[in-house]
Design an enzyme around this catalytic site. Sequence first.
Site, PDB file in Angstrom:
ATOM      1  N   ALA C 237      68.604 -37.190 -18.930  1.00 24.20           N
ATOM      2  CA  ALA C 237      69.902 -37.396 -19.630  1.00 24.20           C
ATOM      3  C   ALA C 237      69.776 -37.933 -21.159  1.00 24.20           C
ATOM      4  CB  ALA C 237      70.789 -38.270 -18.736  1.00 24.20           C
ATOM      5  N   HIS C 238      70.847 -37.993 -21.684  1.00 22.94           N
ATOM      6  CA  HIS C 238      70.796 -38.603 -22.917  1.00 22.94           C
ATOM      7  C   HIS C 238      70.158 -39.851 -23.143  1.00 22.94           C
ATOM      8  CE1 HIS C 238      75.349 -39.538 -22.619  1.00 22.94           C
ATOM      9  NE2 HIS C 238      74.905 -40.220 -21.588  1.00 22.94           N
ATOM     10  N   ASN C 239      69.445 -40.182 -24.120  1.00 24.69           N
ATOM     11  CA  ASN C 239      68.834 -41.338 -24.572  1.00 24.69           C
ATOM     12  C   ASN C 239      67.943 -42.095 -23.563  1.00 24.69           C
ATOM     13  OD1 ASN C 239      72.014 -41.557 -25.793  1.00 24.69           O
ATOM     14  ND2 ASN C 239      70.542 -41.969 -27.097  1.00 24.69           N
TER      15      ASN C 239
END
Lengths: 340, 340, 340
Positions: C237-239
């Site tokens: 997922a993001h980051n």
Amino acid sequence: MNISLAELARHLDAELRGDGEQMISGVATLAGAGASDVSFLANNSYRSQLLDSKAGAVIVRPELADSVANAALVVANPYLAFARTTQLFDNRPILSSGIHPSAVVAATASIGRDVKIAANVVIGEHVILGDQCEIGAGSVIDDHCQLGVGCRLSANVSLYHDVTLGDHVRIHSGAVLGADGFGFAPNQGRWEKIAQLGGVRVGNNTEIGANTCIDRGALDDTVIGDDVILDNQIQIAHNVRIGDGCAIAACTGIAGSTRLGRNCTIAGGVGIAGHLTIGDRAHIAAAALITQSIGDGEMYGSGTSQMPLNEWKRSATRFRQLDSLAKRLQKLEKSQQGKA
Amino acid sequence: MNISLAELARHLDAELRGDGEQMISGVATLAGAGASDVSFLANNSYRSQLLDSKAGAVIVRPELADSVANAALVVANPYLAFARTTQLFDNRPILSSGIHPSAVVAATASIGRDVKIAANVVIGEHVILGDQCEIGAGSVIDDHCQLGVGCRLSANVSLYHDVTLGDHVRIHSGAVLGADGFGFAPNQGRWEKIAQLGGVRVGNNTEIGANTCIDRGALDDTVIGDDVILDNQIQIAHNVRIGDGCAIAACTGIAGSTRLGRNCTIAGGVGIAGHLTIGDRAHIAAAALITQSIGDGEMYGSGTSQMPLNEWKRSATRFRQLDSLAKRLQKLEKSQQGKA
Amino acid sequence: MNISLAELARHLDAELRGDGEQMISGVATLAGAGASDVSFLANNSYRSQLLDSKAGAVIVRPELADSVANAALVVANPYLAFARTTQLFDNRPILSSGIHPSAVVAATASIGRDVKIAANVVIGEHVILGDQCEIGAGSVIDDHCQLGVGCRLSANVSLYHDVTLGDHVRIHSGAVLGADGFGFAPNQGRWEKIAQLGGVRVGNNTEIGANTCIDRGALDDTVIGDDVILDNQIQIAHNVRIGDGCAIAACTGIAGSTRLGRNCTIAGGVGIAGHLTIGDRAHIAAAALITQSIGDGEMYGSGTSQMPLNEWKRSATRFRQLDSLAKRLQKLEKSQQGKA
């Protein structure tokens, strides 16, 4: 993108405390922001970062406005205002206008105004694309699909025939809508295929993540409502119905004919068995297996907490004795009562 | 599609009770069917819908023939007859004949008779496509692949080199066959790649779901048998062997070198560790983790039942104490015995 | 490929016991090898196969050199030497030189020396491809991506804009890098999109499996280190940040902003919640759910052992009573102590 604080405040319907002429050219976290960035504080656990932040402006709730070092954009809901701000600074590439010469578009397809079709797209017979649709490179849209206004497909999306999207639907790369549902009749150790005659219908403003699959229905359609957000690698089986406003995190699978009400929040890695009913606003915790229906507003989980590996192995093994442990406990209690 | 009840009865080898001249133009559920639809009753839990159904004809078992309002098609196995009926009404688009001008087909590829190759397909050197194969738009078939008669690939399928399919294999969009197995030798904190030199072999009449991956073998091939049905988003690691007639539901992962016997049924979200042997006709329940081999005909599960979130958190935490609880129970029992 | 044992020994820095002139033309398992194959023994559990093997040569540790029937290649680390041997025999097709005429390459893209671009590839504006990159058929690389030297993308890979790869990165079919992270602000039962303004950065020598997704960051980038190996169907997922040398097996999902240290080994089907810190060299067992941070070198698992289906159902149900069982046990203990 360059916007003055005054303009940004107007756009967000925020109260500005600071210099309206100051220009903002980016969005950043409190820790990473510089003098030309706007940041936000939505979660009190990051409050300590507020004082140290070098952000040119910070979006905050009224009670924190005085704690902001530079300019403050004061709103009731900073997270929502932050979302709207990011949209202003969106830097995604815009497809070139018109239909790329390498795209293969059937003569019977109906293409709306201002539609952008990237290289190597394939569009089948009788497809209808609403105005302002954008179709990413390598995507395939099979016969009789209908897309509403302003739909956006990223690269390498696959839509089988008879998939219908509402307006402003967003589909990410690798997603597959309308593949056959998993329907077979057992026949003397082999499997007789049940042709999947239904389609897929998706409502307005729904977003579908990368490599997510939504199968076509067996007889009736598989239906995804309006304002639904589906993360990556989700599996939606045939004839599932997802109510408006549901949010489903990555790697979740939902088996055939199950219905979700409105505004459910399903965490990641969840499995939901087939033919269940999940009520409105139900919540399911990460990695839970759901095998029974759930009522409106109910919250469910399953599984065990994480443990150091060696301890976990002992508990996982003891789990096998759980029924017998319970019976032995009961026996002890009875014996105890007999003595009392 | 339009078929008379007499013809349909002949096709299904069914006894018709009703007017053979009546025309049928669709298949529908009992609840959704109208006068020109055929429906079916295979599951007694839907029996109450039989009386109210407006279906022009219903496929039923002999003992229910008298409960059908309109025409009855009487067979021993209604679900199987339903499957065959859906195939008659399959409305999927047929690809145009021949090779689309945008397809890129290597000069050394051997293309059988009546093969249909859609737009933007890429076919590598020395590929062999059997008669009547259909290759969907955007699919890529790398060098030295061999496809039997009547294989059907949907859009955007990827076959790496040296993938061999039997006859009548069906592969859905986004599926990837022949990517490298996950093989690396640890080397001082880095990973030395083990080139994956084996291929993938798939038997006859096997169907592979959307976004499912079947990795190529490390030295020997990864092998999928005949009449296997694989749902979407399944991961089959290198050197796995899946016996004939197995059915595997979505989101299941099988680690390297594990062997499944014939006619296993594996529910969704299952994880099977590597180097195991799963016997013929074994069954594994949804979301189970399997770390030990399973004998013929055995049925296994793992995990915990769903619970309301707050109660679940308590049980999940108590699970950590399970080994100590068991020991304390044992101590009490001993103390009890000492007194008896 | 044909190589003499003397050459192979030199390449592997191995001590050869046998005829250096003997030619080797393949790699095989101990059980499958013939006189012209080299095999290896890295795992003592296969030791019994050593005597019966017909392999022309076997890679072994010094203490087993005398047990080899034919030639022995003696090394300290046979598995590592095996890995290097497979690389010599890699039979994957090499793309044709240059840019296939069907590829669509933006005029502003910068293409290095000896780059190979297959059919139907789409390369966006301002993309930079380092020397010796190979881009498989149907892959799409959106604007402003940068690939280092010697990167290799298989067919049908999708890179969104602003994805940066180091040198020698390998990406398998169906993988999607840079799709939007799952970020939305709730707004009166609907979801306001948070535009994902960050990118994806991948280090050197990292390999990414088929149908794996790595989302772009919300504000900052999602970062994958050097020498990372990611299997198929993984969701990042993001980051998220993945440290150098991590190995993650198939079907694992990692939620937003979680950080993994260096050299973690994460088994298959694992779920890791968001905003956690996983220390260097941490290990997580298959199918575990991790909801709390883990320190350096710690090993964690969760879940229950597999059980025969009927017994499992009883234990799974008893699990619901676990908290009450623990309390009843405590009560008995107290009562016992009262009597003592």
